[in-house]
Design a protein around this motif. Structure first.
Motif, PDB file in Angstrom:
ATOM      1  N   LEU A  90      -1.070 -27.536   0.789  1.00  0.00           N
ATOM      2  CA  LEU A  90      -2.295 -27.459   1.585  1.00  0.00           C
ATOM      3  C   LEU A  90      -2.286 -26.254   2.519  1.00  0.00           C
ATOM      4  N   ARG A  91      -1.205 -25.457   2.427  1.00  0.00           N
ATOM      5  CA  ARG A  91      -1.012 -24.253   3.232  1.00  0.00           C
ATOM      6  C   ARG A  91      -0.915 -24.540   4.736  1.00  0.00           C
ATOM      7  N   LEU A  92      -0.382 -25.719   5.061  1.00  0.00           N
ATOM      8  CA  LEU A  92      -0.112 -26.039   6.452  1.00  0.00           C
ATOM      9  C   LEU A  92       1.269 -25.478   6.810  1.00  0.00           C
ATOM     10  N   ALA A  93       1.389 -24.981   8.003  1.00  0.00           N
ATOM     11  CA  ALA A  93       2.654 -24.381   8.439  1.00  0.00           C
ATOM     12  C   ALA A  93       3.736 -25.447   8.578  1.00  0.00           C
ATOM     13  N   PRO A  94       5.021 -25.055   8.370  1.00  0.00           N
ATOM     14  CA  PRO A  94       6.111 -26.002   8.609  1.00  0.00           C
ATOM     15  C   PRO A  94       6.035 -26.546  10.033  1.00  0.00           C
ATOM     16  N   SER A  95       6.291 -27.822  10.180  1.00  0.00           N
ATOM     17  CA  SER A  95       6.247 -28.529  11.459  1.00  0.00           C
ATOM     18  C   SER A  95       4.842 -28.654  12.034  1.00  0.00           C
ATOM     19  N   SER A  96       3.817 -28.338  11.239  1.00  0.00           N
ATOM     20  CA  SER A  96       2.456 -28.535  11.717  1.00  0.00           C
ATOM     21  C   SER A  96       2.102 -30.014  11.649  1.00  0.00           C
ATOM     22  N   MET A  97       1.101 -30.409  12.419  1.00  0.00           N
ATOM     23  CA  MET A  97       0.727 -31.812  12.486  1.00  0.00           C
ATOM     24  C   MET A  97      -0.200 -32.185  11.333  1.00  0.00           C
ATOM     25  N   ALA A  98       0.133 -33.274  10.673  1.00  0.00           N
ATOM     26  CA  ALA A  98      -0.707 -33.855   9.631  1.00  0.00           C
ATOM     27  C   ALA A  98      -0.574 -35.370   9.765  1.00  0.00           C
ATOM     28  N   PRO A  99      -1.328 -35.957  10.712  1.00  0.00           N
ATOM     29  CA  PRO A  99      -1.195 -37.394  10.950  1.00  0.00           C
ATOM     30  C   PRO A  99      -1.325 -38.196   9.655  1.00  0.00           C
ATOM     31  N   ILE A 100      -0.592 -39.223   9.553  1.00  0.00           N
ATOM     32  CA  ILE A 100      -0.463 -40.136   8.424  1.00  0.00           C
ATOM     33  C   ILE A 100       0.333 -39.480   7.295  1.00  0.00           C
ATOM     34  N   LEU A 101      -0.030 -38.281   6.863  1.00  0.00           N
ATOM     35  CA  LEU A 101       0.739 -37.603   5.812  1.00  0.00           C
ATOM     36  C   LEU A 101       2.175 -37.363   6.278  1.00  0.00           C
TER      37      LEU A 101
ATOM     38  N   VAL B  95       2.807 -45.772  13.767  1.00  0.00           N
ATOM     39  CA  VAL B  95       2.419 -45.797  15.185  1.00  0.00           C
ATOM     40  C   VAL B  95       3.628 -45.453  16.059  1.00  0.00           C
ATOM     41  N   GLY B  96       4.768 -46.049  15.758  1.00  0.00           N
ATOM     42  CA  GLY B  96       5.973 -45.784  16.535  1.00  0.00           C
ATOM     43  C   GLY B  96       6.380 -44.327  16.508  1.00  0.00           C
ATOM     44  N   GLN B  97       6.319 -43.713  15.343  1.00  0.00           N
ATOM     45  CA  GLN B  97       6.682 -42.292  15.226  1.00  0.00           C
ATOM     46  C   GLN B  97       5.759 -41.417  16.061  1.00  0.00           C
ATOM     47  N   MET B  98       4.485 -41.746  16.057  1.00  0.00           N
ATOM     48  CA  MET B  98       3.542 -40.950  16.851  1.00  0.00           C
ATOM     49  C   MET B  98       3.855 -41.062  18.335  1.00  0.00           C
ATOM     50  N   VAL B  99       4.174 -42.262  18.796  1.00  0.00           N
ATOM     51  CA  VAL B  99       4.499 -42.482  20.204  1.00  0.00           C
ATOM     52  C   VAL B  99       5.846 -41.841  20.556  1.00  0.00           C
ATOM     53  N   VAL B 100       6.863 -42.080  19.748  1.00  0.00           N
ATOM     54  CA  VAL B 100       8.200 -41.550  20.023  1.00  0.00           C
ATOM     55  C   VAL B 100       8.209 -40.022  19.967  1.00  0.00           C
ATOM     56  N   SER B 101       7.462 -39.448  19.032  1.00  0.00           N
ATOM     57  CA  SER B 101       7.412 -37.982  18.941  1.00  0.00           C
ATOM     58  C   SER B 101       6.856 -37.372  20.220  1.00  0.00           C
ATOM     59  N   ARG B 102       5.833 -37.980  20.759  1.00  0.00           N
ATOM     60  CA  ARG B 102       5.269 -37.465  22.013  1.00  0.00           C
ATOM     61  C   ARG B 102       6.265 -37.615  23.165  1.00  0.00           C
ATOM     62  N   ALA B 103       6.971 -38.729  23.197  1.00  0.00           N
ATOM     63  CA  ALA B 103       7.976 -38.942  24.250  1.00  0.00           C
ATOM     64  C   ALA B 103       9.122 -37.939  24.098  1.00  0.00           C
ATOM     65  N   ALA B 104       9.578 -37.705  22.874  1.00  0.00           N
ATOM     66  CA  ALA B 104      10.651 -36.743  22.628  1.00  0.00           C
ATOM     67  C   ALA B 104      10.215 -35.340  23.031  1.00  0.00           C
ATOM     68  N   TYR B 105       8.973 -35.005  22.802  1.00  0.00           N
ATOM     69  CA  TYR B 105       8.435 -33.703  23.214  1.00  0.00           C
ATOM     70  C   TYR B 105       8.463 -33.600  24.744  1.00  0.00           C
ATOM     71  N   ALA B 106       8.020 -34.661  25.411  1.00  0.00           N
ATOM     72  CA  ALA B 106       7.994 -34.668  26.871  1.00  0.00           C
ATOM     73  C   ALA B 106       9.400 -34.520  27.460  1.00  0.00           C
ATOM     74  N   LEU B 107      10.398 -35.037  26.746  1.00  0.00           N
ATOM     75  CA  LEU B 107      11.789 -34.939  27.194  1.00  0.00           C
ATOM     76  C   LEU B 107      12.464 -33.634  26.769  1.00  0.00           C
ATOM     77  N   GLY B 108      11.736 -32.803  26.022  1.00  0.00           N
ATOM     78  CA  GLY B 108      12.288 -31.534  25.564  1.00  0.00           C
ATOM     79  C   GLY B 108      13.143 -31.646  24.317  1.00  0.00           C
ATOM     80  N   LEU B 109      13.080 -32.780  23.629  1.00  0.00           N
ATOM     81  CA  LEU B 109      13.885 -32.970  22.416  1.00  0.00           C
ATOM     82  C   LEU B 109      13.185 -32.460  21.176  1.00  0.00           C
ATOM     83  N   ARG B 110      11.888 -32.270  21.255  1.00  0.00           N
ATOM     84  CA  ARG B 110      11.114 -31.742  20.118  1.00  0.00           C
ATOM     85  C   ARG B 110      10.339 -30.521  20.589  1.00  0.00           C
ATOM     86  N   ASN B 111      10.079 -29.607  19.645  1.00  0.00           N
ATOM     87  CA  ASN B 111       9.315 -28.410  19.975  1.00  0.00           C
ATOM     88  C   ASN B 111       7.816 -28.664  19.964  1.00  0.00           C
TER      89      ASN B 111
END
Length: 162
Positions: free
Chosen positions: A99-110, A143-159
């Motif tokens: 789909l020509r989406l960049a690596p690590s780009s957001m694609a909810p559900i997919l 749902v959990g992944q979406m919530v945890v990913s945002r928390a990990a970002y806030a903690l500086g664990l994700r880019n």
């Protein structure tokens, strides 16, 4: 609804899917060899992309294999669940590149559905999961992944927050 089996699946999926993020935080780029060896598909896009690494696959399987005995399961159950989940993750990455989406780009559900579904189906080979329980595992993981990913970002664990 067998809440215990649903919980076990969610723990294994979480172990598998958080391990690569933790490994990247701890190890940086060390041993982060791309699974696709930098290969380009016929459409001119990377096969999976540079963010899918052998290190990530290995630590995902190892974490889940280590978590399984803590829940009374053979390590092989955790390893198989993680391997199936990581296969789903590679599948979604492959689709995103098409789909020509960049690596690590957001694609909810997919981003979450294949890894949740493939891993849950692998666990269902050992754990007696009814279709409704499989659906709960997949939905809760998404749902959990979406919530945890945002928390990990806030903690500086994700880019990225996804």
């Amino acid at each position: 609804m067998n809440v215990e089996n649903v919980t076990i699946v969610l723990v294994l999926l979480t172990a598998a899917n958080s391990a690569p993020v933790i490994a990247k935080c701890v190890l940086g780029q060390a041993a982060a060899w791309p699974v696709d060896f930098g290969l380009v598909f016929v459409d001119g896009q990377p096969l999976f992309g540079r963010s899918k690494t052998f290190r990530g696959l290995v630590v995902a399987v190892a974490f889940a294999a280590g978590a399984a005995p803590m829940m009374g399961l053979a390590w092989r159950v955790g390893a198989a669940t993680a391997a199936a989940s990581m296969t789903g993750d590679l599948f979604s990455s492959f689709v995103k590149r098409r789909l020509r989406l960049a690596p690590s780009s957001m694609a909810p559900i997919l981003d979450q559905l294949p890894e949740a579904l493939f891993g849950t189906l692998a666990a269902a080979c050992v754990l007696p999961l009814r279709p409704a329980e499989i659906a709960v595992c997949v939905a809760a993981f998404i749902v959990g992944q979406m919530v945890v990913s945002r928390a990990a970002y806030a903690l500086g664990l994700r880019n990225e927050p996804y």
